[in-house]
Design a protein around this motif. Structure first.
Motif, PDB file in Angstrom:
ATOM      1  N   SER A  63       1.041  -1.116   0.098  1.00 31.36           N
ATOM      2  CA  SER A  63       0.067  -0.091  -0.035  1.00 31.36           C
ATOM      3  C   SER A  63       0.805   1.313   0.050  1.00 31.36           C
ATOM      4  CB  SER A  63      -1.049   0.197   1.212  1.00 31.36           C
ATOM      5  OG  SER A  63      -1.865  -0.980   1.248  1.00 31.36           O
ATOM      6  N   LEU A  64       1.678   1.236   0.946  1.00 32.20           N
ATOM      7  CA  LEU A  64       2.727   2.357   0.853  1.00 32.20           C
ATOM      8  C   LEU A  64       3.523   2.602  -0.347  1.00 32.20           C
ATOM      9  CD1 LEU A  64       4.320   2.243   4.457  1.00 32.20           C
ATOM     10  CD2 LEU A  64       2.485   3.823   3.686  1.00 32.20           C
ATOM     11  N   SER A  65       3.779   1.447  -1.044  1.00 28.99           N
ATOM     12  CA  SER A  65       4.718   1.441  -2.382  1.00 28.99           C
ATOM     13  C   SER A  65       3.544   2.127  -3.376  1.00 28.99           C
ATOM     14  CB  SER A  65       5.036   0.279  -2.821  1.00 28.99           C
ATOM     15  OG  SER A  65       5.545   0.059  -3.984  1.00 28.99           O
ATOM     16  N   LEU A  66       2.406   1.869  -3.394  1.00 27.31           N
ATOM     17  CA  LEU A  66       1.417   2.226  -4.578  1.00 27.31           C
ATOM     18  C   LEU A  66       0.948   3.832  -4.036  1.00 27.31           C
ATOM     19  CD1 LEU A  66       0.825  -0.620  -5.081  1.00 27.31           C
ATOM     20  CD2 LEU A  66      -1.593  -0.106  -4.923  1.00 27.31           C
ATOM     21  N   LEU A  67       1.394   4.142  -2.891  1.00 26.95           N
ATOM     22  CA  LEU A  67       0.994   5.579  -2.455  1.00 26.95           C
ATOM     23  C   LEU A  67       2.361   6.530  -2.791  1.00 26.95           C
ATOM     24  CD1 LEU A  67      -1.109   5.188   0.564  1.00 26.95           C
ATOM     25  CD2 LEU A  67      -1.634   6.338  -1.425  1.00 26.95           C
ATOM     26  N   ASP A  68       3.724   5.573  -3.165  1.00 23.34           N
ATOM     27  CA  ASP A  68       4.714   6.435  -3.142  1.00 23.34           C
ATOM     28  C   ASP A  68       5.332   6.997  -1.760  1.00 23.34           C
ATOM     29  OD1 ASP A  68       7.136   7.096  -4.321  1.00 23.34           O
ATOM     30  OD2 ASP A  68       6.226   9.003  -5.193  1.00 23.34           O
ATOM     31  N   GLU A  69       5.049   6.345  -1.006  1.00 21.96           N
ATOM     32  CA  GLU A  69       5.448   6.574   0.701  1.00 21.96           C
ATOM     33  C   GLU A  69       5.910   5.401   1.450  1.00 21.96           C
ATOM     34  OE1 GLU A  69       5.015   9.517   2.148  1.00 21.96           O
ATOM     35  OE2 GLU A  69       3.485  10.538   0.641  1.00 21.96           O
ATOM     36  N   LEU A  70       6.774   4.567   0.632  1.00 21.47           N
ATOM     37  CA  LEU A  70       7.696   3.669   1.228  1.00 21.47           C
ATOM     38  C   LEU A  70       8.742   4.238   1.771  1.00 21.47           C
ATOM     39  CD1 LEU A  70       7.653   0.940   2.434  1.00 21.47           C
ATOM     40  CD2 LEU A  70       8.547   0.213   0.178  1.00 21.47           C
ATOM     41  N   THR A  71       9.216   4.108   2.874  1.00 21.66           N
ATOM     42  CA  THR A  71      10.547   4.655   3.227  1.00 21.66           C
ATOM     43  C   THR A  71      11.314   3.345   3.902  1.00 21.66           C
ATOM     44  OG1 THR A  71       9.951   5.338   5.505  1.00 21.66           O
ATOM     45  CG2 THR A  71       9.649   6.739   3.724  1.00 21.66           C
ATOM     46  N   ARG A  72      12.692   3.315   3.777  1.00 18.95           N
ATOM     47  CA  ARG A  72      13.396   2.428   4.628  1.00 18.95           C
ATOM     48  C   ARG A  72      13.300   2.255   6.093  1.00 18.95           C
ATOM     49  NH1 ARG A  72      16.913   0.544   0.776  1.00 18.95           N
ATOM     50  NH2 ARG A  72      17.320   1.952  -0.819  1.00 18.95           N
ATOM     51  N   GLU A  73      12.857   3.560   6.757  1.00 24.43           N
ATOM     52  CA  GLU A  73      12.371   3.302   8.088  1.00 24.43           C
ATOM     53  C   GLU A  73      11.232   2.323   8.470  1.00 24.43           C
ATOM     54  OE1 GLU A  73      10.970   6.527  11.540  1.00 24.43           O
ATOM     55  OE2 GLU A  73      10.616   7.320   9.472  1.00 24.43           O
ATOM     56  N   ILE A  74      10.465   2.336   7.437  1.00 23.66           N
ATOM     57  CA  ILE A  74       9.260   1.330   7.643  1.00 23.66           C
ATOM     58  C   ILE A  74       9.833   0.145   7.099  1.00 23.66           C
ATOM     59  CG2 ILE A  74       6.974   0.841   6.629  1.00 23.66           C
ATOM     60  CD1 ILE A  74       6.937   2.916   8.636  1.00 23.66           C
ATOM     61  N   SER A  75      10.354  -0.052   5.846  1.00 26.44           N
ATOM     62  CA  SER A  75      10.698  -1.180   5.013  1.00 26.44           C
ATOM     63  C   SER A  75      11.774  -2.244   6.113  1.00 26.44           C
ATOM     64  CB  SER A  75      11.068  -1.146   3.826  1.00 26.44           C
ATOM     65  OG  SER A  75      12.339  -0.511   3.738  1.00 26.44           O
ATOM     66  N   GLU A  76      12.854  -1.535   6.583  1.00 30.11           N
ATOM     67  CA  GLU A  76      13.714  -2.458   7.151  1.00 30.11           C
ATOM     68  C   GLU A  76      13.310  -3.316   8.450  1.00 30.11           C
ATOM     69  OE1 GLU A  76      17.300   0.198   7.895  1.00 30.11           O
ATOM     70  OE2 GLU A  76      17.596   0.344   5.725  1.00 30.11           O
ATOM     71  N   PRO A  77      12.621  -2.621   9.455  1.00 32.16           N
ATOM     72  CA  PRO A  77      12.071  -3.603  10.667  1.00 32.16           C
ATOM     73  C   PRO A  77      10.961  -4.559   9.770  1.00 32.16           C
ATOM     74  CG  PRO A  77      11.341  -1.282  10.726  1.00 32.16           C
ATOM     75  CD  PRO A  77      12.350  -1.028   9.520  1.00 32.16           C
ATOM     76  N   ALA A  78      10.295  -4.194   8.837  1.00 31.91           N
ATOM     77  CA  ALA A  78       9.256  -5.107   8.288  1.00 31.91           C
ATOM     78  C   ALA A  78      10.234  -6.136   7.810  1.00 31.91           C
ATOM     79  CB  ALA A  78       8.565  -4.236   7.134  1.00 31.91           C
ATOM     80  N   VAL A  79      11.239  -6.037   7.173  1.00 37.44           N
ATOM     81  CA  VAL A  79      12.138  -7.173   6.376  1.00 37.44           C
ATOM     82  C   VAL A  79      12.554  -7.994   7.660  1.00 37.44           C
ATOM     83  CG1 VAL A  79      14.388  -7.608   5.255  1.00 37.44           C
ATOM     84  CG2 VAL A  79      12.434  -6.018   4.376  1.00 37.44           C
ATOM     85  N   ALA A  80      12.951  -7.380   8.649  1.00 41.63           N
ATOM     86  CA  ALA A  80      13.668  -8.390   9.706  1.00 41.63           C
ATOM     87  C   ALA A  80      12.529  -9.018  10.391  1.00 41.63           C
ATOM     88  CB  ALA A  80      14.141  -7.120  10.721  1.00 41.63           C
ATOM     89  N   PHE A  81      11.472  -8.655  10.454  1.00 42.51           N
ATOM     90  CA  PHE A  81      10.196  -9.427  10.971  1.00 42.51           C
ATOM     91  C   PHE A  81      10.000 -10.580   9.913  1.00 42.51           C
ATOM     92  CE2 PHE A  81       5.777 -10.756  11.065  1.00 42.51           C
ATOM     93  CZ  PHE A  81       5.690 -11.145  12.555  1.00 42.51           C
TER      94      PHE A  81
END
Length: 324
Positions: free
Chosen positions: A144-162
């Motif tokens: 969803s954030l990618s579709l909104l052009d609002e994905l940041t590494r601050e969000i993605s990095e902990p998501a990837v770790a999970f």
């Protein structure tokens, strides 16, 4: 007409007639209505038949599900917003207008706050305010954030770790750390890594591709979601898309899979079921058609589907990975 023929006209009619089937089950499934709209729209645009639905009515319905209190989309008017229905709404709106011009700047800002507010300290995401956690919600939030052009590494990095904590000894992924591997969860995890540009964490992992290829149940050729389960058309998407992302589609028998999908058509009324001769539904219709697109979109005269987003590649090809 044989089961080896793709009956496009009947499938198109099946999709557009879904809203007219106001059965008891229809009213029990309000919580899936936005997802159902996405499944139908995706099936139509993949078949190059998007105009079969009235664009203005589709957009009107989606906007009627806007929950201004939370800043997300619900699946049915006056229901609570959820990350699953929010992604489905954004996907359909993006299909009709890449610029999302039907959403105000304020709505888009609220959407970002809503989605980011669902992330927990360990990187996982809740589906809504009630707290359920699942790798599905990680994928839907990141997508969803990618579709909104609002994905940041601050969000993605902990998501990837999970996500990586959810990887199992057999090579698959579960819904939570320690949970059983399941093909649909594998897609959400592999898809998240693809959007986050971290496929390097699994690209050389042949164990995962082996686990996925072992989901093909012979002699039927269909995929199951877990060992010792029956084949199901929906896994034609969940498994094959994951293999496609990993560039391993050739690890399975595509011809047998294609034959299995086609045998699940209702040759009289259109639509696809989970297995031959079972009741059709819009969910399996969408993913059966999406699976055929992954197998050979040119021969079916389909649009090429993006295995990461489950949307036509012509729409997703210009998506940015990161907010500029």
């Amino acid at each position: 007409m044989s089961s080896s023929d793709f009956i496009k006209e009947k499938h198109v009619q099946y999709v557009i007639e879904q809203d007219s089937h106001r059965s008891y089950e229809y009213w029990l499934s309000e919580h899936l209505r936005m997802n159902g709209l996405y499944w139908g729209v995706t099936a139509l645009i993949t078949m190059n038949e998007l105009d079969a639905l009235d664009r203005s009515q589709v957009i009107e319905y989606i906007l009627s599900c806007w929950d201004d209190r939370s800043g997300g989309f619900s699946s049915f008017p006056k229901h609570d917003a959820h990350i699953l229905s929010t992604l489905s709404a954004l996907q359909v709106l993006k299909i009709y207008d890449l610029k999302l011009s039907m959403l105000s700047e304020s709505q888009q800002e609220k959407l970002v706050v809503f989605i980011k507010g669902l992330q927990l300290p360990d990187g996982s995401f809740q589906g809504d305010k009630f707290g359920e956690v699942d790798t599905r919600f990680v994928y839907t939030a990141v997508s969803s954030l990618s579709l909104l052009d609002e994905l940041t590494r601050e969000i993605s990095e902990p998501a990837v770790a999970f996500i990586m904590k959810c990887k199992n000894f057999d090579g698959g992924f579960g819904m939570l750390p320690g949970a059983e591997s399941h093909a649909a969860q594998v897609f959400t995890c592999v898809g998240t890594l693809a959007i986050a540009d971290r496929l390097d964490l699994i690209e050389k992992d042949n164990q995962l591709a082996s686990w996925l290829s072992e989901r093909q149940v012979l002699p039927s050729g269909g995929f199951n979601g877990r060992p010792e389960k029956l084949p199901d058309v929906c896994y034609s998407w969940w498994v094959l898309s994951s293999l496609a992302i990993l560039n391993k589609k050739h690890w399975i028998d595509l011809a047998k899979l294609e034959n299995f999908i086609l045998t699940c058509q209702d040759l009289e009324d259109g639509g696809f079921s989970d297995r031959p001769d079972n009741q059709t539904d819009i969910y399996h219709t969408c993913f059966g058609i999406a699976g055929l697109s992954l197998i050979d979109f040119e021969r079916y005269k389909f649009k090429e589907i993006d295995p990461v987003y489950c949307m036509p590649l012509q729409i997703t090809k210009d998506f940015k990975k990161w907010k500029s």
